[in-house]
Write an enzyme that holds these catalytic residues in place. Sequence first.
Site, short mmCIF file in Angstrom:
data_model
loop_
_atom_site.label_atom_id
_atom_site.label_comp_id
_atom_site.label_asym_id
_atom_site.label_seq_id
_atom_site.Cartn_x
_atom_site.Cartn_y
_atom_site.Cartn_z
N ALA A 105 0.83 -0.97 0.02
CA ALA A 105 -0.03 0.11 -0.06
C ALA A 105 0.99 1.27 0.10
O ALA A 105 2.11 1.03 0.20
CB ALA A 105 -0.99 0.01 1.11
N LYS A 106 0.19 2.26 -0.06
CA LYS A 106 0.98 3.61 -0.13
C LYS A 106 0.25 4.75 0.17
O LYS A 106 -1.24 4.74 -0.40
CB LYS A 106 1.63 3.92 -1.39
CG LYS A 106 3.14 4.83 -1.20
CD LYS A 106 4.29 4.03 -0.48
CE LYS A 106 5.37 4.93 -0.28
NZ LYS A 106 6.52 4.02 -0.08
N GLY A 107 0.49 5.92 0.66
CA GLY A 107 -0.38 7.09 1.00
C GLY A 107 0.09 8.13 1.11
O GLY A 107 1.61 8.19 1.09
#
Length: 415
Positions: A105-107
């Site tokens: 994931a990434k944010g």
Amino acid sequence: MTGAMNLFDSVSRQFDEAADILGLSQDIRELLKIPYREITVAMPIRMDDGTLKVFKGYRVQHNGVRGPQKGGLRFHPDLDLDEVRALASLMTWKTAVVNIPFGGAKGGIQCDPAKMSQHELEMLTRRYISKLSMVLGPTRDVPAPDLNTNAQTMAWVLDEYGRKNGYQPACVTGKPVELGGSQGREAATGKGVALCTREAWTKVLGKELKGARVALQGFGNVGGFAAKFLDEMGARVVAVADRGGAVRRTEGLEVAALSDHARRHQGTVAGFPGGEAFDPAAIWAQPCDILIPAALSGVLTQATAPAVTARLIVEGASAPTTPEADRIFRDKGILLLPDILANAGGVIVSYFEWVQNLQQLFWTEAEVFEKEEKILLQSFRDVQERVQQHGCTWRVGALVLALGRVTKANALRGW
């Protein structure tokens, strides 16, 4: 195209090259490429001067078949959804390469932290977590520090998530040690870069690390610790560039003194008296044996790659090399270790922090570093085996390893 679009395109092209070797069908490629969930949130914040400003935030959960999604939280004014998509997919492959039970994931938040107060950054972080808390958590998605975020940011994440969910230290990694963070986490990525550099230089290229010349772009958490550990291993750090300036010394910079200088001067090496100043844009052309891009994505391009004279490139940053630059390095016979292997020390120790939080039993720094080295060196050998088997680059070999593991997990789940 924007830098983010180029990054997204680069990651897709690299994926396809590995998928071709594995003979993956088109439907499996679609399954592995398309993110599981993408979220965009708007966050109104009352600034210190009384004005109201609306910020945009993102979280992309790419794949979770091998475990909870895992990925950093970055603050940058140019951040957009395509960049987050690309980086989220790289996290899926990175966790698979080192074989830890996470997905990717990434944010991040589109903002300029250099122009914001500590109070404004705290309010923005808390609003972001408040809006996303229903899809985060120890068994869902575990954030960590990334570009322009740090242990303090993760402490705010822990506190804000805990307001709705109670005490859940495993909901985030990269926290201060006082709040359940792991010993060795701050140094982990740089430590891993140094370990991979040592293995490639001595075991693959068959050279002596003592006296080898190292140049780095970036002297923050990754570059600074990589320089420290390589200096301790006997290498010579001859050039360092960052956002504020650059410094070089043929005989080798005094790394400890340079680190002290950077801490006292807003994190930059500019003005360091123990070396000669030069244009940071010229870092790629500096005479060196080992080059470590440890700052930004997309910096080694068709324009900058021809200037590189190093024999080994080790990616400390995420996605610093474009496919065009990859081809140039391959044609020049330069060995390149990809980010999904070289900078995986950080996510390995994030995994250790998550494990320690779940069992509430903590390890010493020596234990953490010993476990990190064991996993990373096994992963290095696993990638090397794919490189030899398929006659491909190390980037493609790492992706072949990762795609194979994620595809197998998908099949076992019945997808």
